[in-house]
Design a protein around this motif. Sequence first.
Motif, mmCIF file in Angstrom:
data_model
loop_
_atom_site.group_PDB
_atom_site.id
_atom_site.type_symbol
_atom_site.label_atom_id
_atom_site.label_comp_id
_atom_site.label_asym_id
_atom_site.label_seq_id
_atom_site.Cartn_x
_atom_site.Cartn_y
_atom_site.Cartn_z
ATOM 1 N N GLY A 112 0.810 -1.205 0.000
ATOM 2 C CA GLY A 112 0.000 0.000 0.000
ATOM 3 C C GLY A 112 0.847 1.259 0.000
ATOM 4 O O GLY A 112 0.465 2.276 -0.583
ATOM 5 N N ASN A 113 2.012 1.197 0.641
ATOM 6 C CA ASN A 113 2.894 2.353 0.670
ATOM 7 C C ASN A 113 3.306 2.751 -0.747
ATOM 8 O O ASN A 113 3.361 3.935 -1.084
ATOM 9 C CB ASN A 113 4.135 2.031 1.515
ATOM 10 N N LEU A 114 3.555 1.774 -1.596
ATOM 11 C CA LEU A 114 3.927 2.043 -2.986
ATOM 12 C C LEU A 114 2.789 2.667 -3.774
ATOM 13 O O LEU A 114 3.020 3.345 -4.773
ATOM 14 C CB LEU A 114 4.357 0.758 -3.683
ATOM 15 N N LEU A 115 1.554 2.422 -3.331
ATOM 16 C CA LEU A 115 0.380 2.844 -4.092
ATOM 17 C C LEU A 115 -0.251 4.129 -3.556
ATOM 18 O O LEU A 115 -1.340 4.507 -4.002
ATOM 19 C CB LEU A 115 -0.662 1.723 -4.090
ATOM 20 N N GLN A 116 0.416 4.790 -2.616
ATOM 21 C CA GLN A 116 -0.131 6.051 -2.113
ATOM 22 C C GLN A 116 -0.383 7.023 -3.266
ATOM 23 O O GLN A 116 0.368 7.061 -4.232
ATOM 24 C CB GLN A 116 0.867 6.712 -1.159
ATOM 25 N N ARG A 117 -1.425 7.812 -3.117
ATOM 26 C CA ARG A 117 -1.686 8.858 -4.092
ATOM 27 C C ARG A 117 -1.208 10.201 -3.534
ATOM 28 O O ARG A 117 -0.958 10.341 -2.335
ATOM 29 C CB ARG A 117 -3.167 8.908 -4.438
ATOM 30 N N THR A 118 -1.060 11.151 -4.401
ATOM 31 C CA THR A 118 -0.537 12.453 -3.999
ATOM 32 C C THR A 118 -1.398 13.102 -2.915
ATOM 33 O O THR A 118 -2.595 12.822 -2.803
ATOM 34 C CB THR A 118 -0.460 13.391 -5.216
ATOM 35 N N ARG A 119 -0.783 13.972 -2.147
ATOM 36 C CA ARG A 119 -1.516 14.746 -1.140
ATOM 37 C C ARG A 119 -1.779 16.175 -1.623
ATOM 38 O O ARG A 119 -2.061 17.061 -0.809
ATOM 39 C CB ARG A 119 -0.724 14.775 0.172
ATOM 40 N N CYS A 120 -1.694 16.398 -2.929
ATOM 41 C CA CYS A 120 -1.979 17.722 -3.506
ATOM 42 C C CYS A 120 -3.355 18.202 -3.069
ATOM 43 O O CYS A 120 -4.353 17.487 -3.193
ATOM 44 C CB CYS A 120 -1.905 17.646 -5.030
ATOM 45 N N TYR A 121 -3.411 19.424 -2.555
ATOM 46 C CA TYR A 121 -4.685 19.956 -2.045
ATOM 47 C C TYR A 121 -5.752 20.000 -3.138
ATOM 48 O O TYR A 121 -6.937 19.760 -2.883
ATOM 49 C CB TYR A 121 -4.515 21.370 -1.481
ATOM 50 N N TYR A 122 -5.335 20.303 -4.362
ATOM 51 C CA TYR A 122 -6.295 20.441 -5.460
ATOM 52 C C TYR A 122 -6.864 19.087 -5.870
ATOM 53 O O TYR A 122 -8.016 18.999 -6.306
ATOM 54 C CB TYR A 122 -5.626 21.145 -6.644
ATOM 55 N N PHE A 123 -6.073 18.048 -5.734
ATOM 56 C CA PHE A 123 -6.549 16.696 -6.028
ATOM 57 C C PHE A 123 -7.695 16.307 -5.100
ATOM 58 O O PHE A 123 -8.656 15.656 -5.513
ATOM 59 C CB PHE A 123 -5.382 15.720 -5.885
ATOM 60 N N TYR A 124 -7.612 16.729 -3.845
ATOM 61 C CA TYR A 124 -8.641 16.358 -2.866
ATOM 62 C C TYR A 124 -9.858 17.279 -2.879
ATOM 63 O O TYR A 124 -10.860 16.967 -2.241
ATOM 64 C CB TYR A 124 -8.026 16.347 -1.453
ATOM 65 N N ASP A 125 -9.792 18.390 -3.586
ATOM 66 C CA ASP A 125 -10.859 19.390 -3.560
ATOM 67 C C ASP A 125 -11.718 19.288 -4.820
ATOM 68 O O ASP A 125 -11.309 19.699 -5.898
ATOM 69 C CB ASP A 125 -10.256 20.783 -3.449
ATOM 70 N N HIS A 126 -12.930 18.760 -4.674
ATOM 71 C CA HIS A 126 -13.815 18.572 -5.829
ATOM 72 C C HIS A 126 -14.357 19.887 -6.386
ATOM 73 O O HIS A 126 -14.977 19.890 -7.446
ATOM 74 C CB HIS A 126 -14.995 17.664 -5.447
ATOM 75 N N GLN A 127 -14.110 20.978 -5.700
ATOM 76 C CA GLN A 127 -14.621 22.260 -6.173
ATOM 77 C C GLN A 127 -13.718 22.894 -7.232
ATOM 78 O O GLN A 127 -14.075 23.917 -7.822
ATOM 79 C CB GLN A 127 -14.776 23.229 -4.991
ATOM 80 N N VAL A 128 -12.553 22.305 -7.456
ATOM 81 C CA VAL A 128 -11.609 22.866 -8.426
ATOM 82 C C VAL A 128 -11.225 21.790 -9.433
ATOM 83 O O VAL A 128 -11.368 20.591 -9.168
ATOM 84 C CB VAL A 128 -10.344 23.412 -7.725
#
Length: 339
Positions: A112-128
């Motif tokens: 799972g560590n290899l498969l982490q996704r980015t922590r980019c704020y924009y990736f997590y924000d569905h409003q942008v």
Amino acid sequence: MNSFKFLTAPDVPAAIQLTDDQPLAAFIAGGTNLLDLWKYNLVNPTALIDISQLATLSALRELENGGFRLGAAVKNADTAYHPIIESRYPLLSKAILAGASAQIRNMASNGGNLLQRTRCYYFYDHQVPCNKRVPGSGCPAREGYNRMHAILGASEACIAVFPSDMCVALAALEARINVTGIDGERSLAFSDFHRLPGERPELDNNLKPGELITSIDLPEKGFPLNYSYLKLRDRHSYAFALVSVATALEMDGHTIKEARIALGGVAHKPWRSLEAEEFLRGKTACRENFAAAADIILEGAVGLEYNRFKIKLAKNAIIRNGMMALDPDAQLPGAQPSL
């Protein structure tokens, strides 16, 4: 959170077959990142396939070629504290322990560590918009608040960074990733596992649909004498790296016989420069040579409005970590490396 099935399988082939029968299924071992993504409506699996109890994924064992195998379902903490990892691959142990909290390390799995996704704020924000979340929608991070973002290997489509600490050490150690899918088994060099964003930033790695990571193989050489992992972040605990550096050296007196340097927090994948490592071969281990290697590693680095500082930060980190690797005891709390 959507409704879903929870499925178990007696072995890896059966687990793989379940994904073929359930195209929107997801494997789960620790689930520490999967559940985050689910809560943010970034994934919506119709079924979870529990692989945490599969014996073939849960072993830590020596290999006939002198290397060491890390089962994909083994917890990060169990890996970091294993006596062989601590003694033969201390760089990996240090990198794992620099990541997350003790509670997360006790739950998170190696695969799972290899498969982490980015922590980019924009990736997590569905409003942008986000090209990683919705391909073709745009990358607001380029003109927005991009302090945590990439300075190397980025594209017009994406400047997100990969968050793992463990993977930075695995890149330096030149691990191999073993995977299994409907088409059978295959092994990938670590450098070929993760992707740069290019025009397809939604693809983080080169796994095929339905493939499962089964194990990670470490080579015989673990650089146990001269190594260092340095993680620079906004606060000492529970923070992702602004820049991290994994350095492994094989020394002959003051001369570098072999060098491995991998960076984290600067690109879409752990970043290495074989040219810089070759430059250091046969050189004296000193600040000047590490600085010259850093310039090679950072050639082509591009800073944006809020992350330009990371270029200088990365250079200083490479120099400092190279010197720290000459004396691993300098990594102990309160110790001051000789710079």
